[in-house]
Design an enzyme around this catalytic site. Structure first.
Site, PDB file in Angstrom:
ATOM      1  N   HIS A 233      -0.394  -0.426  -9.928  1.00  0.00           N
ATOM      2  CA  HIS A 233      -1.104  -1.377  -8.956  1.00  0.00           C
ATOM      3  C   HIS A 233      -1.611  -2.627  -9.403  1.00  0.00           C
ATOM      4  CE1 HIS A 233      -3.512  -1.188  -4.803  1.00  0.00           C
ATOM      5  NE2 HIS A 233      -3.464  -2.604  -5.117  1.00  0.00           N
TER       6      HIS A 233
ATOM      7  N   ARG B 103       0.864  -1.215   0.173  1.00  0.00           N
ATOM      8  CA  ARG B 103       0.104   0.036   0.005  1.00  0.00           C
ATOM      9  C   ARG B 103       0.874   1.226  -0.121  1.00  0.00           C
ATOM     10  NH1 ARG B 103      -3.484  -2.913  -1.401  1.00  0.00           N
ATOM     11  NH2 ARG B 103      -5.355  -3.246  -0.584  1.00  0.00           N
TER      12      ARG B 103
HETATM   13  P1  NAP Z   1      -1.562 -11.554   5.090  1.00  0.00           P
HETATM   14  O1  NAP Z   1      -1.638 -12.911   4.892  1.00  0.00           O
HETATM   15  O2  NAP Z   1      -2.476 -10.915   6.240  1.00  0.00           O
HETATM   16  O3  NAP Z   1      -0.325 -11.119   6.029  1.00  0.00           O
HETATM   17  C1  NAP Z   1       0.193 -10.040   6.434  1.00  0.00           C
HETATM   18  C2  NAP Z   1       1.888 -10.177   7.029  1.00  0.00           C
HETATM   19  O4  NAP Z   1       2.224  -8.966   7.630  1.00  0.00           O
HETATM   20  C3  NAP Z   1       1.894 -11.179   8.264  1.00  0.00           C
HETATM   21  O5  NAP Z   1       2.981 -11.914   8.036  1.00  0.00           O
HETATM   22  C4  NAP Z   1       1.847 -10.120   9.488  1.00  0.00           C
HETATM   23  O6  NAP Z   1       2.629 -10.806  10.449  1.00  0.00           O
HETATM   24  C5  NAP Z   1       2.748  -9.204   8.863  1.00  0.00           C
HETATM   25  N1  NAP Z   1       2.349  -7.899   9.624  1.00  0.00           N
HETATM   26  C6  NAP Z   1       1.201  -7.330   9.888  1.00  0.00           C
HETATM   27  N2  NAP Z   1       1.311  -6.168  10.893  1.00  0.00           N
HETATM   28  C7  NAP Z   1       2.395  -6.242  11.097  1.00  0.00           C
HETATM   29  C8  NAP Z   1       3.301  -5.263  11.872  1.00  0.00           C
HETATM   30  N3  NAP Z   1       2.836  -4.577  12.447  1.00  0.00           N
HETATM   31  N4  NAP Z   1       4.611  -5.570  12.041  1.00  0.00           N
HETATM   32  C9  NAP Z   1       5.293  -6.771  11.489  1.00  0.00           C
HETATM   33  N5  NAP Z   1       4.521  -7.646  10.479  1.00  0.00           N
HETATM   34  C10 NAP Z   1       3.191  -7.321  10.391  1.00  0.00           C
HETATM   35  O7  NAP Z   1      -1.551 -10.413   3.876  1.00  0.00           O
HETATM   36  P2  NAP Z   1      -1.465 -10.905   2.724  1.00  0.00           P
HETATM   37  O8  NAP Z   1      -2.367 -11.646   1.973  1.00  0.00           O
HETATM   38  O9  NAP Z   1      -0.103 -11.558   2.302  1.00  0.00           O
HETATM   39  O10 NAP Z   1      -1.334  -9.428   1.799  1.00  0.00           O
HETATM   40  C11 NAP Z   1      -0.485  -8.381   2.140  1.00  0.00           C
HETATM   41  C12 NAP Z   1      -0.858  -7.196   1.539  1.00  0.00           C
HETATM   42  O11 NAP Z   1      -0.305  -7.278   0.203  1.00  0.00           O
HETATM   43  C13 NAP Z   1      -2.364  -6.746   1.662  1.00  0.00           C
HETATM   44  O12 NAP Z   1      -3.158  -6.406   2.840  1.00  0.00           O
HETATM   45  C14 NAP Z   1      -2.530  -5.541   0.442  1.00  0.00           C
HETATM   46  O13 NAP Z   1      -2.330  -4.375   1.089  1.00  0.00           O
HETATM   47  C15 NAP Z   1      -1.503  -5.939  -0.319  1.00  0.00           C
HETATM   48  N6  NAP Z   1      -1.696  -6.577  -1.740  1.00  0.00           N
HETATM   49  C16 NAP Z   1      -1.342  -5.723  -2.936  1.00  0.00           C
HETATM   50  C17 NAP Z   1      -1.945  -6.033  -4.012  1.00  0.00           C
HETATM   51  C18 NAP Z   1      -1.361  -5.273  -5.427  1.00  0.00           C
HETATM   52  O14 NAP Z   1      -1.851  -5.658  -6.631  1.00  0.00           O
HETATM   53  N7  NAP Z   1      -0.360  -4.692  -5.324  1.00  0.00           N
HETATM   54  C19 NAP Z   1      -2.451  -7.513  -4.344  1.00  0.00           C
HETATM   55  C20 NAP Z   1      -2.799  -8.175  -3.200  1.00  0.00           C
HETATM   56  C21 NAP Z   1      -2.472  -7.640  -1.956  1.00  0.00           C
HETATM   57  P3  NAP Z   1       2.109 -12.194  11.185  1.00  0.00           P
HETATM   58  O15 NAP Z   1       2.271 -13.255  10.306  1.00  0.00           O
HETATM   59  O16 NAP Z   1       2.592 -12.256  12.394  1.00  0.00           O
HETATM   60  O17 NAP Z   1       0.542 -12.082  11.454  1.00  0.00           O
HETATM   61  C1  GLV Z   2      -5.047  -5.226  -4.102  1.00  0.00           C
HETATM   62  O1  GLV Z   2      -4.313  -4.359  -3.797  1.00  0.00           O
HETATM   63  C2  GLV Z   2      -5.347  -6.265  -3.034  1.00  0.00           C
HETATM   64  O2  GLV Z   2      -5.440  -5.720  -1.871  1.00  0.00           O
HETATM   65  O3  GLV Z   2      -5.918  -7.293  -3.361  1.00  0.00           O
END
Ligand code: NAP
Ligand code: GLV
Length: 310
Positions: free
Chosen positions: A273, A225
């Protein structure tokens, strides 16, 4: 009659509605703002709705985020807190994000921006190249997406480290966690990749202080983000040489303003994005499977922890 409320400011709602109807004809889809009788709305598939809207549906059973990120829902101070939020965890999206990370880490590791600059000047000059085994890549976030990307990079031979909120043990990945783990994690990270959810704790996390902890000349990739990095601090770090290049898929605000410095900056790569790349069909199929199972009395899958904010 139960119905699903669909909202997307980005995409063709008619195409989504038709696909939902094809896969689950007994769950009518109402496309925002034509919600019909609010009492009939039991499910939402929401990409980014104005705060204060969802509280108008008294029988909502679950809201499916139109993305992996749920910050757009949790920023609503009036979100009905008893209604579970489900995030996308989808194979195609995980692959898309992993591909983006691999593509851009390799591009930076193999010094492609510098070779492109040389090509523009017709310069034939070899740039010293460390092996992947001598390059440390650090992922902030080791969740569904960060974890998969970390594994792929380890398989390519990189020295991979990751930082998460809670303690982890992962094969071939050096794991750091919590506030105290951040500085040791950053200290040796040469290519920093942000894959954190946007929460109060991660807003502005990539700032001048954190950037100063990286080795001089490090690179930064953000595909999570835009609000997680501080633009002025990134630009200052590029100017001072603390950062040598950065690749950004996410910005605040989006779309990136046409006159933004990033567009023409020789040390910045911009993508709009699109790192996560999954088809409507796949997202709808997974969402409806989850709804079907939930209606049959099973637990919702991929429910977020609204207290933690992700
Ligand atoms: P997720 O499964 O919820 O994983 C989040 C990770 O971040 C976990 O390892 C968590 O730690 C860690 N985390 C959260 N808060 C933290 C903190 N304060 N300090 C240290 N580590 C922290 O999320 P995800 O599905 O992998 O997705 C991640 C993000 O990618 C999404 O929220 C979204 O914003 C972004 N995204 C972007 C796109 C794009 O097209 N650019 C597409 C999809 C997603 P724990 O393992 O300890 O809980
Ligand atoms: C894209 O940014 C997502 O959160 O899936």
């Amino acid at each position: 009659m139960a119905a699903l409320l669909f909202h997307s400011p980005y995409d063709d709602p008619g195409a989504w509605r038709d696909l939902f109807a094809k896969e689950m004809p007994d769950l009518p889809v109402r496309v925002w703002p034509d919600a019909g009788n609010p009492a009939e709305i039991e499910f939402g598939f929401i990409q980014s709705l104005q705060p204060g809207e969802l509280k108008r549906f008294p029988n909502l059973k679950a809201v499916f985020s139109g993305g992996a990120g749920v910050d757009h829902l949790l920023k609503d101070p009036e979100y009905p807190r008893q209604v579970p939020i489900v995030k996308i965890v989808q194979k195609q999206m995980t692959l898309g994000m992993t591909q983006y990370v691999v593509l851009h880490v390799l591009r930076l590791h193999r010094q492609q921006p510098a070779y492109q600059a040389q090509q523009r000047e017709h310069v034939w000059k070899e740039i010293p190249q460390p092996g992947a085994w001598d390059r440390t890549v650090g992922l902030m976030g080791l969740g569904d997406l960060g974890g998969a990307a970390a594994k792929a990079l380890a398989e390519l031979g990189f020295k991979v480290r990751g930082w998460s909120r809670t303690k982890k043990r992962l094969k071939d990945i050096e794991c750091f966690h919590g506030k105290d783990g951040l500085e040791p994690f950053l200290k040796e990270t040469e290519i920093l990749v942000c894959m954190l959810p946007l929460t109060a704790e991660t807003t502005g996390i990539v700032n001048a202080r954190k950037l100063s902890m990286l080795p001089k000349g490090a690179c930064f990739i953000n595909l999570a983000r835009g609000k997680q990095h501080v633009d002025a601090d990134l630009l200052a770090a590029l100017d001072s040489g603390q950062l040598s290049h950065m690749t950004l898929d996410v910005f605040f605000p989006e779309p990136l303003a046409p006159d933004h410095l990033y567009w023409k900056h020789p040390k910045v790569t911009v993508t709009p994005h699109r790192a996560g790349n999954s088809s409507r069909e796949a997202v709808i199929r997974d969402t409806l499977e989850n709804i079907k199972d939930f209606r049959a009395g099973k637990k919702l899958r991929n429910r977020v922890n609204t207290k933690a904010g992700y």
